[in-house]
Design a protein around this motif. Structure first.
Motif, PDB file in Angstrom:
ATOM      1  N   LEU A   1     111.440  45.899  63.988  1.00 43.72           N
ATOM      2  CA  LEU A   1     111.256  46.296  62.581  1.00 43.72           C
ATOM      3  C   LEU A   1     112.289  47.365  62.288  1.00 43.72           C
ATOM      4  CD1 LEU A   1     109.599  46.322  59.952  1.00 43.72           C
ATOM      5  CD2 LEU A   1     108.162  48.055  61.003  1.00 43.72           C
ATOM      6  N   VAL A   2     113.243  47.062  61.379  1.00 43.92           N
ATOM      7  CA  VAL A   2     114.324  47.982  61.077  1.00 43.92           C
ATOM      8  C   VAL A   2     114.087  48.581  59.712  1.00 43.92           C
ATOM      9  CG1 VAL A   2     116.815  48.213  60.830  1.00 43.92           C
ATOM     10  CG2 VAL A   2     115.867  46.558  62.423  1.00 43.92           C
ATOM     11  N   ALA A   3     114.065  49.889  59.618  1.00 46.87           N
ATOM     12  CA  ALA A   3     113.720  50.543  58.366  1.00 46.87           C
ATOM     13  C   ALA A   3     114.648  51.685  58.080  1.00 46.87           C
ATOM     14  CB  ALA A   3     112.288  51.056  58.430  1.00 46.87           C
ATOM     15  N   ALA A   4     115.161  51.774  56.845  1.00 42.21           N
ATOM     16  CA  ALA A   4     115.931  52.925  56.400  1.00 42.21           C
ATOM     17  C   ALA A   4     115.002  53.871  55.682  1.00 42.21           C
ATOM     18  CB  ALA A   4     117.031  52.469  55.456  1.00 42.21           C
ATOM     19  N   THR A   5     115.058  55.141  56.041  1.00 40.05           N
ATOM     20  CA  THR A   5     114.128  56.110  55.439  1.00 40.05           C
ATOM     21  C   THR A   5     114.781  57.449  55.283  1.00 40.05           C
ATOM     22  OG1 THR A   5     111.927  57.050  55.582  1.00 40.05           O
ATOM     23  CG2 THR A   5     113.131  56.889  57.618  1.00 40.05           C
ATOM     24  N   VAL A   6     114.213  58.311  54.469  1.00 43.75           N
ATOM     25  CA  VAL A   6     114.665  59.678  54.300  1.00 43.75           C
ATOM     26  C   VAL A   6     113.471  60.578  54.408  1.00 43.75           C
ATOM     27  CG1 VAL A   6     115.574  61.328  52.661  1.00 43.75           C
ATOM     28  CG2 VAL A   6     116.553  59.071  52.807  1.00 43.75           C
ATOM     29  N   ALA A   7     113.521  61.603  55.258  1.00 42.39           N
ATOM     30  CA  ALA A   7     112.403  62.547  55.318  1.00 42.39           C
ATOM     31  C   ALA A   7     112.602  63.521  56.446  1.00 42.39           C
ATOM     32  CB  ALA A   7     111.087  61.836  55.536  1.00 42.39           C
ATOM     33  N   VAL A   8     112.118  64.724  56.296  1.00 40.74           N
ATOM     34  CA  VAL A   8     112.044  65.675  57.383  1.00 40.74           C
ATOM     35  C   VAL A   8     110.680  66.316  57.473  1.00 40.74           C
ATOM     36  CG1 VAL A   8     114.488  66.213  57.403  1.00 40.74           C
ATOM     37  CG2 VAL A   8     112.964  67.520  55.947  1.00 40.74           C
ATOM     38  N   ILE A   9     109.765  66.042  56.538  1.00 40.42           N
ATOM     39  CA  ILE A   9     108.422  66.615  56.626  1.00 40.42           C
ATOM     40  C   ILE A   9     107.396  65.569  56.273  1.00 40.42           C
ATOM     41  CG2 ILE A   9     109.182  68.932  56.021  1.00 40.42           C
ATOM     42  CD1 ILE A   9     108.100  68.456  53.221  1.00 40.42           C
ATOM     43  N   GLY A  10     106.151  65.765  56.689  1.00 38.19           N
ATOM     44  CA  GLY A  10     105.038  64.911  56.300  1.00 38.19           C
ATOM     45  C   GLY A  10     104.445  65.413  55.015  1.00 38.19           C
TER      46      GLY A  10
ATOM     47  N   THR B   1     115.263  58.511  48.483  1.00 33.60           N
ATOM     48  CA  THR B   1     115.165  57.370  49.388  1.00 33.60           C
ATOM     49  C   THR B   1     114.036  57.530  50.387  1.00 33.60           C
ATOM     50  OG1 THR B   1     117.545  56.982  49.210  1.00 33.60           O
ATOM     51  CG2 THR B   1     116.390  55.942  51.049  1.00 33.60           C
ATOM     52  N   SER B   2     113.193  56.527  50.461  1.00 31.56           N
ATOM     53  CA  SER B   2     112.126  56.454  51.460  1.00 31.56           C
ATOM     54  C   SER B   2     112.141  55.063  52.071  1.00 31.56           C
ATOM     55  CB  SER B   2     110.750  56.700  50.837  1.00 31.56           C
ATOM     56  OG  SER B   2     110.549  58.044  50.524  1.00 31.56           O
ATOM     57  N   ASN B   3     111.549  54.960  53.256  1.00 26.49           N
ATOM     58  CA  ASN B   3     111.285  53.656  53.822  1.00 26.49           C
ATOM     59  C   ASN B   3     109.954  53.157  53.287  1.00 26.49           C
ATOM     60  OD1 ASN B   3     109.591  52.530  56.570  1.00 26.49           O
ATOM     61  ND2 ASN B   3     111.337  51.373  55.829  1.00 26.49           N
ATOM     62  N   ILE B   4     109.923  51.923  52.799  1.00 28.69           N
ATOM     63  CA  ILE B   4     108.669  51.292  52.421  1.00 28.69           C
ATOM     64  C   ILE B   4     108.415  50.136  53.382  1.00 28.69           C
ATOM     65  CG2 ILE B   4     108.642  51.965  49.996  1.00 28.69           C
ATOM     66  CD1 ILE B   4     109.861  49.247  49.302  1.00 28.69           C
ATOM     67  N   ALA B   5     107.153  49.888  53.675  1.00 33.64           N
ATOM     68  CA  ALA B   5     106.808  48.831  54.612  1.00 33.64           C
ATOM     69  C   ALA B   5     105.415  48.320  54.306  1.00 33.64           C
ATOM     70  CB  ALA B   5     106.883  49.330  56.056  1.00 33.64           C
TER      71      ALA B   5
ATOM     72  N   VAL C   1     115.763  68.836  50.116  1.00 34.61           N
ATOM     73  CA  VAL C   1     116.848  68.113  50.773  1.00 34.61           C
ATOM     74  C   VAL C   1     116.386  66.730  51.218  1.00 34.61           C
ATOM     75  CG1 VAL C   1     118.507  68.171  52.686  1.00 34.61           C
ATOM     76  CG2 VAL C   1     117.767  70.284  51.633  1.00 34.61           C
ATOM     77  N   ALA C   2     117.268  65.731  51.255  1.00 29.85           N
ATOM     78  CA  ALA C   2     116.906  64.429  51.805  1.00 29.85           C
ATOM     79  C   ALA C   2     117.970  64.000  52.794  1.00 29.85           C
ATOM     80  CB  ALA C   2     116.776  63.399  50.698  1.00 29.85           C
ATOM     81  N   VAL C   3     117.570  63.373  53.881  1.00 24.97           N
ATOM     82  CA  VAL C   3     118.507  62.864  54.869  1.00 24.97           C
ATOM     83  C   VAL C   3     118.177  61.433  55.177  1.00 24.97           C
ATOM     84  CG1 VAL C   3     119.018  65.093  55.928  1.00 24.97           C
ATOM     85  CG2 VAL C   3     117.089  63.760  56.744  1.00 24.97           C
ATOM     86  N   ALA C   4     119.226  60.593  55.440  1.00 26.63           N
ATOM     87  CA  ALA C   4     118.982  59.174  55.674  1.00 26.63           C
ATOM     88  C   ALA C   4     118.913  58.883  57.163  1.00 26.63           C
ATOM     89  CB  ALA C   4     120.090  58.341  55.042  1.00 26.63           C
ATOM     90  N   LEU C   5     118.122  57.867  57.511  1.00 23.99           N
ATOM     91  CA  LEU C   5     118.010  57.483  58.911  1.00 23.99           C
ATOM     92  C   LEU C   5     117.560  56.041  58.995  1.00 23.99           C
ATOM     93  CD1 LEU C   5     114.740  57.436  59.839  1.00 23.99           C
ATOM     94  CD2 LEU C   5     115.060  59.848  59.330  1.00 23.99           C
ATOM     95  N   VAL C   6     117.586  55.509  60.193  1.00 20.97           N
ATOM     96  CA  VAL C   6     117.118  54.143  60.433  1.00 20.97           C
ATOM     97  C   VAL C   6     115.960  54.189  61.408  1.00 20.97           C
ATOM     98  CG1 VAL C   6     117.708  51.876  61.358  1.00 20.97           C
ATOM     99  CG2 VAL C   6     119.367  53.155  60.005  1.00 20.97           C
ATOM    100  N   VAL C   7     114.905  53.467  61.064  1.00 17.42           N
ATOM    101  CA  VAL C   7     113.692  53.461  61.891  1.00 17.42           C
ATOM    102  C   VAL C   7     113.540  52.103  62.542  1.00 17.42           C
ATOM    103  CG1 VAL C   7     111.189  53.657  61.891  1.00 17.42           C
ATOM    104  CG2 VAL C   7     112.559  55.114  60.413  1.00 17.42           C
ATOM    105  N   PHE C   8     113.345  52.112  63.818  1.00 14.82           N
ATOM    106  CA  PHE C   8     113.082  50.859  64.528  1.00 14.82           C
ATOM    107  C   PHE C   8     111.669  50.875  65.085  1.00 14.82           C
ATOM    108  CE2 PHE C   8     117.605  51.430  64.801  1.00 14.82           C
ATOM    109  CZ  PHE C   8     118.100  50.169  64.517  1.00 14.82           C
ATOM    110  N   VAL C   9     110.890  49.893  64.713  1.00 12.70           N
ATOM    111  CA  VAL C   9     109.571  49.726  65.331  1.00 12.70           C
ATOM    112  C   VAL C   9     109.609  48.382  66.039  1.00 12.70           C
ATOM    113  CG1 VAL C   9     107.114  49.487  64.991  1.00 12.70           C
ATOM    114  CG2 VAL C   9     108.420  51.075  63.580  1.00 12.70           C
ATOM    115  N   THR C  10     109.573  48.401  67.348  1.00 12.59           N
ATOM    116  CA  THR C  10     109.744  47.182  68.128  1.00 12.59           C
ATOM    117  C   THR C  10     108.433  46.762  68.752  1.00 12.59           C
ATOM    118  OG1 THR C  10     112.005  47.819  68.620  1.00 12.59           O
ATOM    119  CG2 THR C  10     111.015  46.126  70.020  1.00 12.59           C
ATOM    120  N   ARG C  11     108.122  45.535  68.542  1.00  8.15           N
ATOM    121  CA  ARG C  11     106.897  44.983  69.148  1.00  8.15           C
ATOM    122  C   ARG C  11     107.313  44.047  70.273  1.00  8.15           C
ATOM    123  NH1 ARG C  11     101.773  43.593  67.198  1.00  8.15           N
ATOM    124  NH2 ARG C  11     100.867  41.860  68.331  1.00  8.15           N
ATOM    125  N   ARG C  12     106.734  44.242  71.424  1.00  2.64           N
ATOM    126  CA  ARG C  12     107.117  43.418  72.555  1.00  2.64           C
ATOM    127  C   ARG C  12     105.889  42.931  73.298  1.00  2.64           C
ATOM    128  NH1 ARG C  12     110.950  45.111  77.661  1.00  2.64           N
ATOM    129  NH2 ARG C  12     111.119  43.043  78.535  1.00  2.64           N
TER     130      ARG C  12
END
Length: 626
Positions: free
Chosen positions: A8-17, A467-471, A612-623
């Motif tokens: 699961l590949v996700a682009a997201t922005v965040a540094v806090i909950g 920018t946020s990741n939605i899923a 502030v916002a920062v971009a990143l990529v999130v990987f959630v891998t199911r195996r």
């Protein structure tokens, strides 16, 4: 051994909950089987400035009281809500400053909500004095439980007039102590310096800041923000303690249990599975939201053992990066060994036929920011042997038809246990805060299929800084993940799934479990199917309206026939098990208890400012391997 994996590949922005920590502290674990909410303290400004006229009529204090009434009327009856106020006991003269800066009162403790008492307490407030925000935050925190997720919802029309203590420093103090207190701040007709201070308070604790320009806006915003403060993942179940090895493992029967996982220390549980039966075992962990979630990577492992601890060579793994976003991670196994005849030889027979099997659950990989131990929900099911499996497998996914008609507001739950029931085909609306992981559920009978999609609405604040990741993720009745989709969201309307018409199941049939496709094999029982919607945190906080378009396809058909019984209702020890026939009369009404539809109000009135916002990529891998 065959291995299947999915990324699961996700682009997201965040540094806090943005909402309270998802898992309760261990000291708060209990066998309570009902809905749990994060204890929440409302902190109201009753300084002299609240006597000023409100643009929508009356005074600001009148508007605040109306907003409290709206929230109280909408709050769930099981919620724990208290009321703290400042500025009621002194005037605002220089001579009264020393006393006024200590003028904080807890009018109602944060116990199970007493709606008449809470409303009456708010109605008696008379604004007069100073604005000791920092002192009020300390008092509110002290009046809340001292462990587990807690929230403070602060409503203020201006800056602190009493520092020290500086309220932003107090917020950092609470956060640094690891108290799991999240402050959500609402600026009621504030200027820029006040907005900056309130934003700092919220940001320092991982909470949200929201503007309310007038009383009518506040009346709409306060219930929504408070509902988000209450919505959190609460692990529940019958307390149990797994063992480090299989020999002394506790024997569990169908039902839901609550244990504690420590890093890289397996826990063993035993399940007696009759000849011909199928066993289900699932572990669910919700990770606390952390400020450094960028580097958080966690994994759950599940293995199955047979007689005398023989390794049955069945292993499930679930890996989540960015777990500090508050991800709810599940790992589940469907064990069919008892339905397979012995093949001869001690090693083979140890993992075939009826008998005692052992499930070992392990927090196999833990991020540095995660706590040393976390609550884990265990779902255990035993499905009886079948004498007639019913219609053949149906490997093809059902077609999606977009439902028409009016929308129905609902309030998603913070966990599987309190997922909002969607009563059937239709369009359902909710409002999701940045950083929330929200659950809904749909009941499918034998022969029925589910297709759905999620529309993330447009917000007034748009652009790359939002920018946020939605899923969205679909789970089967034993909480194993079936399918998911994800993409980046910047405030413009988006639809998930992004590359298909809908996320869809095949018609639910017992023989689907024989399919070579593991996704179809997981669609082999009737019962509750769960839809999760995720909106990742970002410092630019704009709550997002969503619409779920749900289409249930197919008429109920006869299911399998079970040995010694006609149904599998008791598979999971309660009504969460599969249905036996086409009876859907017990479906919920589509709303979470006691929460009014006000939380679904459009958020065009909400203006949100953070830093502030920062971009990143999130990987959630199911195996999966077997």
């Amino acid at each position: 051994m065959s291995i299947s994996s999915r990324a699961l590949v996700a682009a997201t922005v965040a540094v806090i909950g943005l909402v309270p920590a998802a898992a309760p502290a261990l000291a708060q674990q209990s066998p309570q089987q009902g809905i749990e909410y994060a204890p929440t303290m409302l902190v109201l400004d009753a300084s002299g400035s609240m006597l000023a006229p409100d643009p929508s009529g009356g005074t600001k204090m009148d508007a605040a009281k109306n907003a409290v009434r709206s929230f109280v009327a909408a709050a769930p009856s099981a919620a724990e809500v208290g009321l703290t106020v400042y500025g009621t006991s002194t005037g605002s003269s220089d001579a009264e400053q020393a006393a006024g800066c200590q003028d904080v009162a807890v009018l109602q403790p944060a116990g199970t909500i007493d709606k008449p008492a809470l409303t009456a307490a708010a109605d008696r407030i008379v604004p007069r004095g100073y604005t000791p925000i920092g002192t009020s935050l300390r008092a509110a925190a002290a009046a809340l439980p001292q462990e587990g997720p807690r929230s403070i919802v602060l409503v203020s029309d201006g800056q602190d007039t009493c520092a020290p203590p500086d309220p932003c420093d107090v917020a950092r103090e609470l956060s640094a102590q690891g108290n799991e207190i999240v402050v959500h701040a609402i600026g009621f007709g504030v200027d820029d310096p006040s907005r900056a201070q309130l934003t700092c308070i919220a940001q320092s604790t991982g909470g949200t800041y929201t503007d309310a320009v007038d009383g009518k806006t506040l009346e709409q915003v306060l219930p929504r923000v408070s509902a988000a403060a209450l919505r959190t993942y609460a692990a529940v179940g019958t307390p149990i303690t797994g063992t480090p090895g299989y020999r002394d493992a506790p024997v569990v029967t169908p039902g839901q249990y609550l244990d504690v996982l420590e890093r890289k220390k397996p826990r063993y549980y035993a399940v007696d599975v009759p000849e011909g039966a199928t066993a289900y075992f699932t572990g669910t962990v919700s990770f606390p939201r952390t400020k450094d979630s960028l580097s958080s990577v966690d994994r759950l492992d599940l293995r199955v053992y047979g007689a005398d601890g023989q390794d049955c060579r069945t292993e499930e793994k679930e890996l989540a990066t960015r777990s500090g976003d508050g991800v709810a991670l599940t790992v589940g196994s469907i064990w069919k060994g008892a339905a397979e005849p012995g093949a001869g030889g001690p090693d083979a027979d140890a993992c075939q036929g009826g008998g005692r099997y052992y499930f070992a659950l392990e927090w196999g990989a833990a991020s540095d920011s995660a706590p040393a131990q976390l609550p884990v929900e265990l779902s255990v099911g035993v499905e009886p042997a079948v004498t007639d499996p019913g219609p053949g497998a149906a490997p093809a996914a059902v077609e999606f038809t977009a439902p028409d008609g009016p929308t129905t507001p609902v309030v998603g739950g913070g966990s599987f246990n309190v997922a909002a029931g969607l009563p059937g085909t239709g369009r359902y609306t909710d409002t999701v805060q940045r950083g929330e992981f929200v659950f809904y559920r749909v009941k499918l009978d034998w022969g029925q299929g589910l297709a759905y999609r999620v529309r993330f609405g447009e917000t007034p604040e748009r652009g790359s800084e939002y920018t946020s990741n939605i899923a969205t993720t679909l789970y089967n009745p034993y909480r194993a993940e079936l399918d998911s989709d994800t993409m980046a969201y910047t405030g413009s309307e988006q639809l998930l799934p992004s590359h298909d018409q809908a996320i869809a199941t095949a018609p639910t049939r017992y023989l689907n479990r024989e399919a070579s496709d593991p996704q179809v094999a997981g669609q082999a029982m009737a019962g509750w199917y769960y839809i999760a919607v995720k909106l990742s945190p970002t410092e630019k906080v704009a709550p997002v309206p969503i619409e779920l378009e749900v289409d249930i396809t197919g008429e109920p058909e006869p299911g399998p026939s079970y040995a010694g019984t006609t149904a599998s209702d008791g598979t999971f020890g309660g009504d969460s098990g599969p249905l036996a026939s086409g009876n859907s009369s017990d479906q919920p009404d589509g709303t979470a208890e006691g929460i009014s539809t006000v939380v679904g109000i459009a958020v065009g009135i909400v203006a949100v400012v953070l830093i502030v916002a920062v971009a990143l990529v999130v990987f959630v891998t199911r195996r999966r391997s077997r």
